[in-house]
Design a protein around this motif. Structure first.
Motif, PDB file in Angstrom:
ATOM      1  N   ALA A   1       0.835  -1.067  -0.079  1.00  0.00           N
ATOM      2  CA  ALA A   1       0.092  -0.029   0.026  1.00  0.00           C
ATOM      3  C   ALA A   1       0.884   1.446  -0.167  1.00  0.00           C
ATOM      4  CB  ALA A   1      -0.737  -0.031   1.158  1.00  0.00           C
ATOM      5  N   GLY A   2       2.088   1.139   0.444  1.00  0.00           N
ATOM      6  CA  GLY A   2       2.977   2.336   0.543  1.00  0.00           C
ATOM      7  C   GLY A   2       3.877   2.636  -0.601  1.00  0.00           C
ATOM      8  N   SER A   3       3.782   1.644  -1.613  1.00  0.00           N
ATOM      9  CA  SER A   3       4.388   1.880  -2.766  1.00  0.00           C
ATOM     10  C   SER A   3       4.001   3.155  -3.721  1.00  0.00           C
ATOM     11  CB  SER A   3       4.573   0.562  -3.606  1.00  0.00           C
ATOM     12  OG  SER A   3       5.041  -0.673  -2.886  1.00  0.00           O
ATOM     13  N   PRO A   4       4.836   3.488  -4.479  1.00  0.00           N
ATOM     14  CA  PRO A   4       4.143   4.766  -5.329  1.00  0.00           C
ATOM     15  C   PRO A   4       3.337   4.038  -6.475  1.00  0.00           C
ATOM     16  CG  PRO A   4       6.420   4.224  -5.811  1.00  0.00           C
ATOM     17  CD  PRO A   4       6.012   3.518  -4.383  1.00  0.00           C
ATOM     18  N   ALA A   5       2.273   4.700  -6.891  1.00  0.00           N
ATOM     19  CA  ALA A   5       1.159   4.174  -7.829  1.00  0.00           C
ATOM     20  C   ALA A   5       1.992   3.787  -8.985  1.00  0.00           C
ATOM     21  CB  ALA A   5       0.176   5.246  -8.141  1.00  0.00           C
ATOM     22  N   PHE A   6       3.099   4.417  -9.520  1.00  0.00           N
ATOM     23  CA  PHE A   6       3.867   4.037 -10.921  1.00  0.00           C
ATOM     24  C   PHE A   6       4.043   2.339 -10.799  1.00  0.00           C
ATOM     25  CE2 PHE A   6       8.006   4.059  -9.847  1.00  0.00           C
ATOM     26  CZ  PHE A   6       8.656   3.361 -10.700  1.00  0.00           C
ATOM     27  N   GLU A   7       4.275   2.017  -9.657  1.00  0.00           N
ATOM     28  CA  GLU A   7       4.466   0.638  -9.468  1.00  0.00           C
ATOM     29  C   GLU A   7       3.251  -0.396 -10.140  1.00  0.00           C
ATOM     30  OE1 GLU A   7       6.766  -0.916  -6.115  1.00  0.00           O
ATOM     31  OE2 GLU A   7       8.364   0.944  -6.223  1.00  0.00           O
ATOM     32  N   ALA A   8       2.147   0.270  -9.643  1.00  0.00           N
ATOM     33  CA  ALA A   8       0.985  -0.423 -10.004  1.00  0.00           C
ATOM     34  C   ALA A   8       0.921  -0.644 -11.374  1.00  0.00           C
ATOM     35  CB  ALA A   8      -0.197  -0.042  -9.265  1.00  0.00           C
ATOM     36  N   LEU A   9       1.124   0.844 -12.247  1.00  0.00           N
ATOM     37  CA  LEU A   9       0.826   0.884 -13.378  1.00  0.00           C
ATOM     38  C   LEU A   9       2.113  -0.211 -13.992  1.00  0.00           C
ATOM     39  CD1 LEU A   9       0.707   4.105 -15.501  1.00  0.00           C
ATOM     40  CD2 LEU A   9       2.511   2.455 -16.119  1.00  0.00           C
ATOM     41  N   LEU A  10       3.304  -0.060 -13.653  1.00  0.00           N
ATOM     42  CA  LEU A  10       4.392  -1.036 -14.258  1.00  0.00           C
ATOM     43  C   LEU A  10       4.126  -2.495 -14.147  1.00  0.00           C
ATOM     44  CD1 LEU A  10       7.294  -0.541 -15.618  1.00  0.00           C
ATOM     45  CD2 LEU A  10       8.178  -0.536 -13.221  1.00  0.00           C
ATOM     46  N   LEU A  11       3.611  -3.020 -12.996  1.00  0.00           N
ATOM     47  CA  LEU A  11       3.273  -4.328 -12.853  1.00  0.00           C
ATOM     48  C   LEU A  11       2.295  -4.938 -13.912  1.00  0.00           C
ATOM     49  CD1 LEU A  11       4.223  -6.694 -10.846  1.00  0.00           C
ATOM     50  CD2 LEU A  11       2.007  -6.266  -9.718  1.00  0.00           C
ATOM     51  N   MET A  12       1.233  -3.881 -14.177  1.00  0.00           N
ATOM     52  CA  MET A  12       0.147  -4.219 -15.036  1.00  0.00           C
ATOM     53  C   MET A  12       0.476  -4.402 -16.380  1.00  0.00           C
ATOM     54  SD  MET A  12      -3.051  -2.042 -13.597  1.00  0.00           S
ATOM     55  CE  MET A  12      -3.696  -2.064 -11.663  1.00  0.00           C
ATOM     56  N   ALA A  13       1.377  -3.348 -16.830  1.00  0.00           N
ATOM     57  CA  ALA A  13       1.859  -3.301 -18.109  1.00  0.00           C
ATOM     58  C   ALA A  13       2.815  -4.216 -18.509  1.00  0.00           C
ATOM     59  CB  ALA A  13       2.743  -2.010 -18.321  1.00  0.00           C
ATOM     60  N   ARG A  14       3.669  -4.897 -17.389  1.00  0.00           N
ATOM     61  CA  ARG A  14       4.499  -5.989 -17.760  1.00  0.00           C
ATOM     62  C   ARG A  14       3.948  -7.230 -17.425  1.00  0.00           C
ATOM     63  NH1 ARG A  14      10.007  -4.103 -14.470  1.00  0.00           N
ATOM     64  NH2 ARG A  14      11.018  -3.102 -16.032  1.00  0.00           N
ATOM     65  N   HIS A  15       2.862  -7.631 -16.935  1.00  0.00           N
ATOM     66  CA  HIS A  15       2.397  -9.054 -16.724  1.00  0.00           C
ATOM     67  C   HIS A  15       1.055  -8.948 -17.605  1.00  0.00           C
ATOM     68  CE1 HIS A  15       5.505 -10.393 -14.223  1.00  0.00           C
ATOM     69  NE2 HIS A  15       5.597  -9.132 -13.480  1.00  0.00           N
ATOM     70  N   ASN A  16       0.518  -8.015 -18.098  1.00  0.00           N
ATOM     71  CA  ASN A  16      -0.815  -8.047 -18.967  1.00  0.00           C
ATOM     72  C   ASN A  16      -1.918  -8.139 -18.004  1.00  0.00           C
ATOM     73  OD1 ASN A  16      -2.445  -7.690 -21.069  1.00  0.00           O
ATOM     74  ND2 ASN A  16      -2.233  -9.782 -21.622  1.00  0.00           N
ATOM     75  N   ILE A  17      -2.144  -7.376 -16.806  1.00  0.00           N
ATOM     76  CA  ILE A  17      -2.976  -7.731 -15.808  1.00  0.00           C
ATOM     77  C   ILE A  17      -3.582  -6.534 -15.541  1.00  0.00           C
ATOM     78  CG2 ILE A  17      -2.051  -9.951 -15.007  1.00  0.00           C
ATOM     79  CD1 ILE A  17      -0.835  -8.116 -12.479  1.00  0.00           C
ATOM     80  N   HIS A  18      -4.912  -6.712 -15.139  1.00  0.00           N
ATOM     81  CA  HIS A  18      -5.769  -5.254 -14.868  1.00  0.00           C
ATOM     82  C   HIS A  18      -6.272  -5.232 -13.563  1.00  0.00           C
ATOM     83  CE1 HIS A  18      -5.598  -5.459 -19.151  1.00  0.00           C
ATOM     84  NE2 HIS A  18      -6.168  -4.145 -19.135  1.00  0.00           N
ATOM     85  N   HIS A  19      -5.746  -6.325 -12.483  1.00  0.00           N
ATOM     86  CA  HIS A  19      -6.372  -6.285 -11.111  1.00  0.00           C
ATOM     87  C   HIS A  19      -5.081  -6.652 -10.366  1.00  0.00           C
ATOM     88  CE1 HIS A  19      -9.852  -7.067 -13.769  1.00  0.00           C
ATOM     89  NE2 HIS A  19     -10.615  -6.296 -12.720  1.00  0.00           N
ATOM     90  N   VAL A  20      -4.784  -6.156  -9.076  1.00  0.00           N
ATOM     91  CA  VAL A  20      -3.591  -6.387  -8.420  1.00  0.00           C
ATOM     92  C   VAL A  20      -4.079  -6.285  -6.988  1.00  0.00           C
ATOM     93  CG1 VAL A  20      -1.367  -5.720  -7.529  1.00  0.00           C
ATOM     94  CG2 VAL A  20      -1.996  -5.524  -9.919  1.00  0.00           C
ATOM     95  N   PRO A  21      -4.198  -7.055  -6.182  1.00  0.00           N
ATOM     96  CA  PRO A  21      -4.411  -6.912  -4.777  1.00  0.00           C
ATOM     97  C   PRO A  21      -3.448  -6.092  -4.030  1.00  0.00           C
ATOM     98  CG  PRO A  21      -4.567  -9.055  -5.429  1.00  0.00           C
ATOM     99  CD  PRO A  21      -3.803  -8.338  -6.390  1.00  0.00           C
TER     100      PRO A  21
END
Length: 617
Positions: free
Chosen positions: A229-249
């Motif tokens: 929860a404390g990670s910057p939001a760009f890491e969520a964007l990066l994770l979604m883009a790299r793994h082709n996913i749209h939902h991250v707990p």
């Protein structure tokens, strides 16, 4: 001395080539808004920050417009103007105006000039740099600027929607409908077990004709990727883009905090990276991937417009390169069949460091399992690597001029051969070996068996850590890239050629920092690959002072931001992006910081040079 009398400016305006075209009442109204200013010879007429606010009309005397860094000067005589509307916007922040002799000027506020052009549109042709209208910043500018650095917890909109993994598929669908969500988290005894999305219901249930009374765990993604929860939001964007996913707990320590989706980010321009990556994985041909890749330049523009840092922009742009590479590998395997032995496709250079921009070539290699047999497996991997490298070339990542690509036999070798390569380079650091170390020490696994690379890197770091002779040669090689500062701290521009009077931000600014960070990492045996991350690690290990590492990180971010903004402007003009920055693009403030950044690099190069100057002898 300034006099607020309208009579003198009105007389000046009446005799002027442009303002004389106004009706008398309009000219009188304009004159009432002017300030009349007298400036002594040698004095500054307008400070740089005042240029955008007013137009200066020379009534008598003369003014010299100067750009000291570029060595340019232009003489203006009575009757000529400078400032808002006349002087190009990119020059207003850097040029100086100095009175050549005692000079009298009429100063007209920009708002009055705009009003004049609005009432007399035909006169706008004389003021090409005057904005036609004021464009208010978009209402979500603050949100866009803060998105990439904001903690992920700020984007979590509700408590997590959970279900026991033993519940039925039907129960999951009903819960998602009732809660108006596109996913549900499977939790047992407070522990996250899996994730089910509406796409799972479509692809794994409806399309397969699966019974709805089956346990929902049967269709779930088990042990899903999560973010703190404390990670910057760009890491969520990066994770979604790299793994082709749209939902991250999202996790808050051991506690499940909620879910973040691509939709939560969808209002921000920068999140087009998520959908761009998704489109990449849908393509079934190289031609389709090449078409999609043309959107990368636009993505960089969006990131620059959203105020994304150079660090996050590099990661996001590189994630798209990773997606293209991975999809090309999928297509190669579909065409040629599965690989006969284990391998790992490895990115090198800027892709490995996650520091790419819209202007990048390709550096890559393959590490094969030691069971590799040229007679049995050579043809397959030769065709495989050719397919992927040619595909990257079609997508705009040109073939490496030095042929440092997996399609070159030399750089497609078994693990043990790579061990021998690095042993030879470290033990015999001749010029070519040093160059190859710079390229191939920066490596990151893209697809395949990552352990093949992990074990290689551990062995290499063991060889380089504290190896003063090898490091001394690396330092000597790195010091060939010097910041463009003259003897007295002035900026030294490229002279002649296609890039005359520019600065090469990449090779004169960014590469020297990359080289310094790489040497620190080699010396300390630090595993980080990204330059910014390396500087953080080596500061903790003592290879460089905490202040020095901090200064280098700031310099890297500043130079990277200049480079990205420069390329975004070129893309907006329909030009091919490059790394050559003209000083006219920068304000005095930016030029000052550019010199400071180069001075930081120059100073730390000197420190490193002194440390290893006797290591070769």
């Amino acid at each position: 001395m300034t006099q607020n009398t309208a009579a003198l400016p009105l007389d000046v305006l009446s005799r002027h080539r442009v303002f004389g075209l106004l009706p008398e009442h309009a000219r009188a109204a304009l004159a009432s808004q002017c300030n009349w200013t007298c400036v002594a010879a040698g004095a500054e007429v307008l400070a740089p920050g005042q240029w955008p606010d007013q137009l200066a009309l020379i009534a008598s005397g003369a003014v010299s417009l100067q750009d000291p860094d570029l060595g340019w000067a232009v003489a203006l005589q009575a009757g000529e103007c400078f400032g808002a509307g006349i002087t190009p916007a990119h020059q207003q922040a850097a040029w100086q105006a100095v009175a050549v002799s005692d000079t009298a000027l009429a100063l007209l506020p920009t708002d009055a000039l705009k009003a004049m052009c609005a009432a007399n549109p035909q006169l706008a042709v004389f003021f090409p740099s005057l904005p036609a209208v004021d464009r208010a910043a978009p209402e979500d500018t603050g949100t866009a600027l803060n998105l990439l650095s904001a903690p992920i917890r700020t984007l979590v909109k509700r408590e997590p929607i959970t279900l026991l993994p033993t519940e039925s598929i039907r129960a999951a669908a009903e819960l998602m409908r009732a809660q108006h969500v596109s996913s549900v988290l499977l939790v047992e005894q407070g522990r996250l077990i899996g994730l089910v999305t509406d796409r799972d219901l479509r692809n794994r249930v409806v399309a397969e004709g699966l019974a709805l009374d089956r346990p929902v765990a049967d269709i779930a993604t088990l042990a899903p990727l999560t973010l703190d929860a404390g990670s910057p939001a760009f890491e969520a964007l990066l994770l979604m883009a790299r793994h082709n996913i749209h939902h991250v707990p999202v996790m808050d320590g051991q506690r499940l905090a909620g879910m973040i989706t691509a939709t939560d980010l969808a209002e921000q321009h920068s999140t087009s990276a998520v959908y761009l990556a998704g489109d990449i994985y849908k393509q079934t041909t190289v031609k389709g991937l090449a078409r999609i890749s043309t959107r990368i330049k636009r993505l960089q523009q969006h990131l620059a417009g959203a105020g994304a840092s150079a660090y996050s922009t590099g990661h996001i742009i590189t994630a798209i390169t990773d997606a293209l590479t991975t999809r090309l590998i999928h297509l190669a395997e579909a065409q040629l069949g599965p690989a006969p032995i284990d391998y790992v496709w490895v990115a090198a250079g800027s892709q490995a460091r996650s520091e790419q921009t819209a202007k990048s070539d390709q550096d890559n290699c393959m590490i094969l399992d030691d069971r590799y047999d040229e007679a049995l497996h050579g043809d397959y991997f030769r065709a495989f690597s050719r397919f992927v490298c040619d595909g990257l070339d079609a997508c705009g990542y040109i073939h490496c001029p030095g042929e440092m690509m997996a399609m070159t036999d030399t750089w497609r070798q078994p693990h043990q051969r790579w061990v021998q390569y690095f042993a030879q380079w470290v033990n015999t650091p001749e010029p070519k070996a040093l160059m190859l170390t710079c390229v191939f020490f920066d490596q990151r696994a893209i697809h395949g068996k990552a352990e093949l690379l992990d074990t290689l890197r551990r062995e290499v770091l063991q060889r380089t850590r504290g190896n003063s002779l090898f490091l001394a040669y690396m330092v000597s090689n790195a010091l060939k890239h010097r910041p463009p500062l003259g003897l007295f701290g002035n900026l030294s521009l490229i002279r002649g050629g296609d890039n005359d009077r520019t600065i090469d931000l990449k090779h004169s600014g960014i590469v020297p920092i990359v080289d310094l960070a790489r040497i620190y990492a080699l010396a300390g045996g630090e595993p980080a690959v990204n330059t910014y991350d390396r500087l953080e690690q080596v500061a903790q290990s003592g290879e460089v002072s905490a202040q020095g590492a901090h200064d280098l990180r700031d310099a890297l971010e500043f130079l990277g931001t200049l480079r990205i903004a420069h390329q975004a402007r070129q893309i907006g003009r329909g030009q091919a992006p490059d790394n050559f920055l003209a000083l006219e693009e920068l304000s005095n403030f930016e030029r000052s910081h550019l010199k400071d950044a180069f001075l930081v690099v120059q100073t730390l190069q000197g420190v490193l040079g002194q440390r290893y100057q006797s290591g070769r002898f």
